[in-house]
Design a protein around this motif. Structure first.
Motif, short mmCIF file in Angstrom:
data_model
loop_
_atom_site.label_atom_id
_atom_site.label_comp_id
_atom_site.label_asym_id
_atom_site.label_seq_id
_atom_site.Cartn_x
_atom_site.Cartn_y
_atom_site.Cartn_z
N ILE B 380 0.85 -1.20 0.00
CA ILE B 380 0.00 0.00 0.00
C ILE B 380 0.88 1.25 0.00
N ASN B 442 -1.94 -0.77 -6.04
CA ASN B 442 -3.08 -0.82 -5.13
C ASN B 442 -3.88 -2.10 -5.30
N GLY B 445 -1.96 -4.67 -3.62
CA GLY B 445 -2.05 -4.48 -2.17
C GLY B 445 -3.35 -5.02 -1.63
N ASP B 446 -4.46 -4.71 -2.32
CA ASP B 446 -5.76 -5.21 -1.86
C ASP B 446 -5.82 -6.72 -1.89
N SER C 208 -10.03 5.99 -0.38
CA SER C 208 -9.65 4.95 0.59
C SER C 208 -10.72 4.80 1.66
#
Lengths: 584, 458, 327
Positions: B380, B442, B445-446, C208
């Protein structure tokens, strides 16, 4: 003789105690508008890139500041942009003493501050006194010095003032042209509380009602980081008229928006939020031009009006006691001429300024046309000549990596520094490094922090920490375009040699010519000395000048009254604020 | 057990389709950056001034033979520059007198490159060949910059900086963060002594304790303690002296009381007070201090604190260090929390009882347990560091010429202003590259978070 | 709770001293000082600069300068700005207020849009709309916001060219003639200017937060007590809002305190591009010009706010989450 009689006549009137208004007429040749054509009313909106710091004229140090926007740097005398000559403005005339060290000015009568108080000799005297107090820290203090001796200002009577110079000086009028500020506002505070009292006045939080000026506009409101709005000063029109006799200025308001980003400024100009801008890049110019061509923006664009009054140059360090090889190299004019030969100034103009720039070969800015000596030798881009000069210095062979070496195998190699983050200088450096490689000179480019760079550049003594630096200077007068601390060998901006003494006989000669020119009052004579100075400079090449961008102007056609094309330049700007008017 | 956990995570990760796609794209990006020389069409700093190609557009590629109209080997024409004096933009027209075919796997001996600074090569994936280059033909896949350098090649090379800066910064930040977090959590409550008071019995007990051969090594500690504390006191008194000259009598009284007391306390530390502190407190205060100072401020000022009289590549490492110096706090805080509970677990207690060195316990038993969080943190954080690099370049504090990065290229586009959008949109490609890199990191990362967090499995 | 707060407040002291002293040292380690830029001015003599340096106190040892600053701070004086030649507080206060508007509005956006969207996604996961929103959220994270702002300004200029009017102003905080407006008109005017930059500022955070909210809500919805509640036959709405949302939102609330220093930290580079007269342009100027006391003043304030923010976050958390007690 005629002038003297005229002054006597004025004295007689003053003696009667009758202060008749003596209006100053702004000539029609300074504007494209015909007399009587201008309309009244409206606002002119400009933008500036940095926020204002203070409203206090004694503390302001930045290029665009609120005091200057009100009083427009006007003083006893001003320059006529069409001729460049000094003409009386807040004075009606002057008398120069025989030994040329004293000038007596007669102050115009009937002038008033924006609060209605009369403008008299006291205003100049107190402004001078406060600027001269070292504790105030005024940026202008040093401009009252010639060498180390101060210029004195004396009051003869309410409407007569005398300047006493330590010696005859080419910049005498420039010194006397400083802008006065109201003594009735500043003097009582200064008398009571001294420098600290002055420092506490007219901060950005000051109520605009308390701000007093004499210029065409006075501050009406200010919002930090956003805009300053100035309103018309009615008293200005009493003594400032156009040729048709109308009071000036024509506009009701003058507004300056603070726009920190040049793209945002362009957006504001394209959408008509601001009336005027100086586009700085070819990209901005092309965007404006395209909007005009598409009929989306009704504007006037003056491209390449003149070169700007600033320079970019390479300076070599002559004080490298620890590295005698480099020191000898840097002190050799052949080497510096060779470097000048490897600088492709045309490519700099093309690549860095997008074709809209001017090459430079000497310290006098190209915009100062009457000062430029076109016969001074120029060392233009020519790699063969560079190689030849280096061969004369003994660098004939090349080593394995292709760099030139002398008989002892020593390479020509040096560091070239400039301030990191300045994209234009970094690109200039890249062009020099690459051209150097072609000839066989190893140049290591080192972008460094601005303050470190300045520290290195201004360090003193026999051992200074840099090889070569690309940097620029701005400023330089019309009266004598050579810097008082640049040319003389002891000057703190004598950047190539700061050992404190002249090393090269041509350095000594340049210093001599500098002082000779500075004390010569006859303009033509002075220009001749300037020409000679440029010839010596070209032969010495102490600083290798590169190029500078050009000055461009663009305005929205709802405004009118700008300068005729001939006098649109980086020196005279594009307009006289009092003569601007709103056409639509 | 470890293996099955890894496999479980991998199976979870595979279910996350976006993460898989993202991972694939990232692999391609990093592969291209690693072999930038091969994938670029020119040396990133190659340009000529005659002919000049300032802001040349992407070279049109022709697939059909203009004479016969049939499909043929792709080829380009030479570009000719004209300055349009009406709009002050360069116009390029094709000089159709000669065709320059595009070759795959061409050699460019005049523009060699290295792979990882180890192997020299001059093979490029596509190009026109040296002969065509000399004749003034160019293959600009993404146009040229103001020097006439090939933007595509610069972008491929820029990826080397932009893609690795995130990883390096995160690595450094992780090392600091894990270490600080680990120390903070593990030693919480155990005070560390920072002074050896000369007049205390315990000091001498410690100094003269067996084994006796260590005694000569411990004695300098005593001197150090004395020097540090007395030095601090001296410095304070010196500044008190300077300060007195500038104060009113009323202020003087306060200064004497406060600074005098502080100096006295330091002297006491040297002689009688055993000064100690909780390392946890210290680390937490340090994190608070770092997070209290605006990041922008730290970035810019720290950048100018470093000696800048160095090669542009060094600036890259400096930027890495600064970014990680700012970024380690968050990780350290979480790691501390995890360590606080981990140190009470049975296996740590057991290791302690067995006399395993503490350093080894932290390294071998505690930190690995935080691994899953750390991995997710890294994936992240990397994209945010990539963005930070572009911000730094925007301000002119990033990497400098002749090196390049996506941030630097994007800044050039931003400096061009609206002309970049209207006249040459291809200069925005580096922005797109940043976008893709950040996006895919990202995704990954998820995916990792879902895979490594048992509660998120599905 | 009381002793806990007291302890927290005592911790403020070393943090505050540490942060400000650190800033002081770093600023002094950077080469040159405020007056260096003047040294290149051909009009100013070096003696003048030395004199000014002495007058500004820049020739004293760092520790002494710091102690003087600290002494003045206790008297409520943050020092004197070299650039503006007036007290620091007067310089930074209007800027802080401007940034506050922008960041405040963006925080409103953050929660007003971020939470409902995240909850909506959690209620209808793996639908087309969920995917679209997720993708937009990623988009928001992946674009450097100063560049996003430039794109929006460009679009606005093109819009103006095409239609002759613009839905949002191009940069700035107030319109011309702001002074002549009534109070509510002024408020409206500022908000109108703030909407676009505030939106840009918040894109990354909003993205986010949406994702976090979606995750938290889905997690809570999978818990046993929700199933129990549903099984009991409670209204779906009551289940969602009274039970699920209340629990899911707890971690989000804990982050509110951390936003406080961001309020004065300004909206970053967006402020520069959007020409918003906030704290960032001032900070950049102050750093470039090495205006020592403006820098330390800003850091002192942001440190204080950070600490207060953290404490507030803890208190808020205790209020929302009955499980948390501070002793």
């Amino acid at each position: 003789m005629k002038k003297t009689r005229w002054i006597i006549g004025i004295l007689a009137i003053a003696a009667l105690g009758f202060a008749a208004a003596q209006p100053f007429t702004w000539p029609s040749k300074w504007t494209t508008a015909k007399p009587g054509e201008a309309k009244r009313g409206g606002t002119f909106v400009e933008a500036t890139i940095s926020d204002f710091r203070t409203m206090n004229p004694f503390l302001s140090a930045e290029a665009t500041n609120i005091p200057d926007m009100m009083n427009l740097n006007l003083g006893l005398v001003m320059r006529d942009p069409t001729t460049g000559e000094w003409i009386p403005y807040m004075a009606t005339g002057w008398e120069i003493s025989k030994d040329q060290t004293e000038i007596t000015f007669k102050i115009r009568k009937g002038m008033k501050w924006s609060d209605g108080e009369p403008i008299t000799a006291d205003d100049w005297i107190w402004t001078y006194k406060i600027h001269m107090d070292p504790d105030v820290g005024s940026n202008s203090r040093d401009s009252f010095f010639i060498g180390d001796s101060p210029v004195l200002v004396e009051k003869i009577d309410d409407y007569t003032i005398k300047f006493i110079y330590p010696k005859p000086d080419a910049e005498a009028f420039a010194i006397a042209s400083f802008t006065p500020w109201p003594a009735h506002v500043f003097a009582p505070v200064y008398k009571a509380k001294g420098a600290d009292g002055i420092k506490g006045m007219w901060g950005l939080n000051e109520d605009p009602k308390n701000i007093v000026a004499f210029g065409p506009f006075v501050l009406e409101s200010y919002r930090p980081g956003e805009r300053a709005i100035f309103k018309r000063n009615p008293y200005f029109g009493e003594w400032n008229k156009d040729e048709a006799g109308n009071p000036l200025p024509y506009l009701d308001r003058y507004q300056v928006n603070i726009v920190k980003d040049t793209n945002a400024e362009l957006a504001a100009f394209l959408t008509g939020e601001i009336d005027y801008m100086n586009p700085s890049t070819v990209e901005h110019i092309s965007q404006i031009k395209k909007a005009m061509n598409a009929g989306k923006l009704d504007a006037t664009l003056k491209v390449n009006a003149s070169p700007v009054a600033s320079s970019q140059f390479v300076v070599f360090n002559w004080n490298k006691k620890d590295e005698p090889f480099k020191e000898a190299l840097f002190r050799s004019d052949k080497f510096r001429k060779a470097i000048s030969h490897i600088i492709n100034r045309q490519a700099v103009v093309e690549v860095v300024y997008g074709g809209l720039g001017t090459p430079m070969y000497g310290s006098v800015y190209p915009v100062l046309k009457q000062w430029i000596n076109n016969d001074a030798p120029k060392y233009t881009y020519d790699l063969k000549k560079a190689a030849q000069l280096l061969a004369e210095l003994g660098f004939t062979k090349k080593d394995k990596e292709g760099y030139l070496v002398d008989s002892q195998g020593r390479r020509i190699e040096f560091n070239l520094a400039t301030n990191a983050g300045n994209a234009q200088r970094e690109q200039i450096a890249k062009l020099i490094v690459d051209a150097g490689k072609k000839v066989g000179i190893k140049i290591n480019f080192r972008p460094i922090d601005f303050n470190t760079l300045v520290g290195q550049l201004l360090s003193k003594g026999d051992q200074r920490p840099f090889d070569a630096i690309i940097i620029g200077l701005t400023g330089g007068g019309l009266d004598w375009p050579f810097g008082s601390n640049v040319v003389p060998c002891k000057g703190n901006l004598h950047m190539y040699n700061r050992s404190g003494t002249c090393i090269d006989p041509r350095e000594t000669l340049m210093e001599k010519l500098y002082y000779k020119g500075r004390t010569t009052l006859d303009f033509k004579e002075r220009v001749k000395i300037g020409y000679r100075l440029q010839e010596v400079e070209a032969d010495l090449q102490p600083i290798i000048y590169i190029a500078g961008p050009n000055y461009h102007a663009a305005w929205n056609n709802r405004m009118a009254g700008f300068h005729p094309d001939a006098i649109i330049s980086s020196i005279w700007g594009s307009f006289e604020l009092p003569l601007l008017y709103r056409a639509k | 057990m470890m293996k099955s956990r890894t496999r479980l995570a991998w199976e979870q990760f595979r279910k996350h389709r976006l993460a898989l796609i993202g991972g694939g794209i990232l692999l391609v990006l990093y592969f291209m950056a690693a072999f930038a020389g091969f994938f670029s069409t020119y040396d990133p700093n190659f340009y000529t001034l005659t002919p000049a190609f300032r802001y040349a557009p992407p070279t049109p590629i022709h697939f059909r033979d203009p004479d016969t109209g049939r499909l043929t080997r792709p080829f380009v024409y030479r570009l000719k520059k004209e300055l349009d004096l009406n709009t002050f933009t360069e116009k390029y027209t094709e000089d159709k007198s000669k065709r320059y075919p595009i070759y795959f796997f061409v050699r460019t001996p005049e523009q060699p490159y290295t792979i990882f600074k180890l192997f020299k090569s001059d093979w490029r994936l596509i190009g026109l060949g040296e002969e065509a280059t000399r004749e003034g033909a160019r293959l600009y896949l993404l146009g040229a910059d103001n020097f006439g350098r090939d933007l595509w090649s610069r972008m491929v090379y820029g990826g080397q900086v932009s893609l690795t800066i995130g990883i390096f910064s995160v690595l450094v930040a992780m090392i600091i963060g894990l270490l600080m977090g680990g120390i903070s959590g593990y030693y919480q409550g155990q005070r560390i002594h920072l002074s050896l008071p000369l007049l205390r019995l315990r000091t001498w007990q410690y100094l003269l304790a067996p084994p006796l051969w260590l005694v000569p090594f411990r004695l300098p500690l005593l001197l150090l303690s004395l020097a540090v504390w007395l030095g601090l006191a001296g410095g304070l008194l010196y500044s008190l002296n300077l300060l007195m000259a500038l104060s009113t009598p009323w202020e003087k009284a306060f200064e004497v009381i406060f600074l005098g007391a502080a100096a006295l306390w330091m002297v006491l530390n040297a002689f009688v007070l055993p000064f100690s502190f909780d390392p946890d407190d210290m680390v937490m205060r340090l994190i608070e201090i770092l997070s209290a100072i605006p990041g922008l401020f730290l970035l810019i000022t720290l950048r100018s604190v470093f000696p800048s009289d160095i090669s542009p590549l060094m600036t890259f490492y400096i930027v890495v260090v600064i970014l990680s110096f700012i970024g380690w706090g968050g990780l350290a805080r979480v790691v501390r929390g995890m360590v606080l509970s981990l140190r009470e677990t049975d296996y740590v207690t057991a290791a302690k009882a067995l006399g395993v060195p503490e350093f080894w316990i932290i390294l071998r038993h505690i930190l690995p347990a935080t691994a899953s969080y750390t991995i997710v943190y890294a994936s992240i954080a990397i994209p945010s560091f990539i963005l930070a690099e572009s911000g730094l370049s925007f301000l002119g504090f990033g990497i400098t010429e002749p090196y390049t990065s996506w941030g630097l290229l994007l800044k050039a586009a931003q400096d061009g202003g609206f002309a970049s959008f209207a006249d040459r949109p291809w200069v925005l490609a580096p922005g797109f590259a940043i976008f893709v890199a950040v996006l895919t990191w990202n995704f990954v990362g998820d995916g990792l978070r879902d895979a490594l967090d048992p509660r998120r499995r599905r | 709770m009381g002793t806990y707060l007291l302890r927290r407040f005592i911790h403020v002291i070393p943090t505050f001293l540490g942060a400000t002293f650190f800033a002081f040292v770093v600023l002094q380690l950077t080469p040159g000082d405020f007056l260096t830029q003047w040294e290149l001015d051909p009009k100013i003599r070096p003696e003048t600069i030395e004199l000014l340096r002495h007058n500004l106190g820049l020739d004293k040892p760092i520790l002494v300068q710091y102690l003087i600053w600290l002494k003045n701070l206790f008297q409520g004086d943050l020092g004197y700005s070299f650039m503006y030649q007036q007290p620091v507080m007067q310089v930074i206060w209007p800027r802080i207020m401007n940034s506050l508007i922008l960041v405040g509005l963006s925080i409103v956006f953050l929660y007003l849009i971020g939470i409902p969207v995240g909850v909506y996604q959690a209620l209808r996961p793996y639908t087309l709309l969920d995917y679209i929103i997720s993708f937009l959220a990623y988009f928001g994270i992946a674009i450097p916001n100063f560049f996003f702002m430039l794109i929006l300004i460009y679009i606005l200029v093109q819009f103006k060219f095409a239609y002759g009017w613009i839905p949002f102003p191009i940069g700035g905080m107030t319109s011309q003639g702001f002074e002549q407006m009534g109070y509510w008109q002024q408020v409206k005017d500022i908000l109108w200017h703030a909407i676009l930059p505030a939106f840009v500022v918040v894109t990354a955070d909003m993205s986010s937060l949406t994702r976090v909210m979606r995750g938290l809500m889905m997690e809570v919805l999978g818990q046993d007590y929700i199933r129990t509640a549903r099984a009991k036959g409670l209204w779906e709405r009551s289940v969602l809002y009274k039970h699920a949302l209340r629990n899911a939102i707890i971690p989000v609330i804990a982050t509110i305190g951390g936003l406080l220093p961001a309020l004065i930290g300004g909206a970053g580079l967006v402020e520069v591009v959007a020409n918003w007269p906030g704290i960032t342009p001032l900070l950049l100027d102050a750093i470039n010009q090495q205006d020592l006391y403006v820098n330390t003043g800003l850091i002192a304030l942001s440190t204080l706010l950070l600490i207060i923010g953290n404490i507030l976050g803890d208190i808020l958390l205790a209020l929302v989450d009955p499980r948390i007690r501070y002793g």
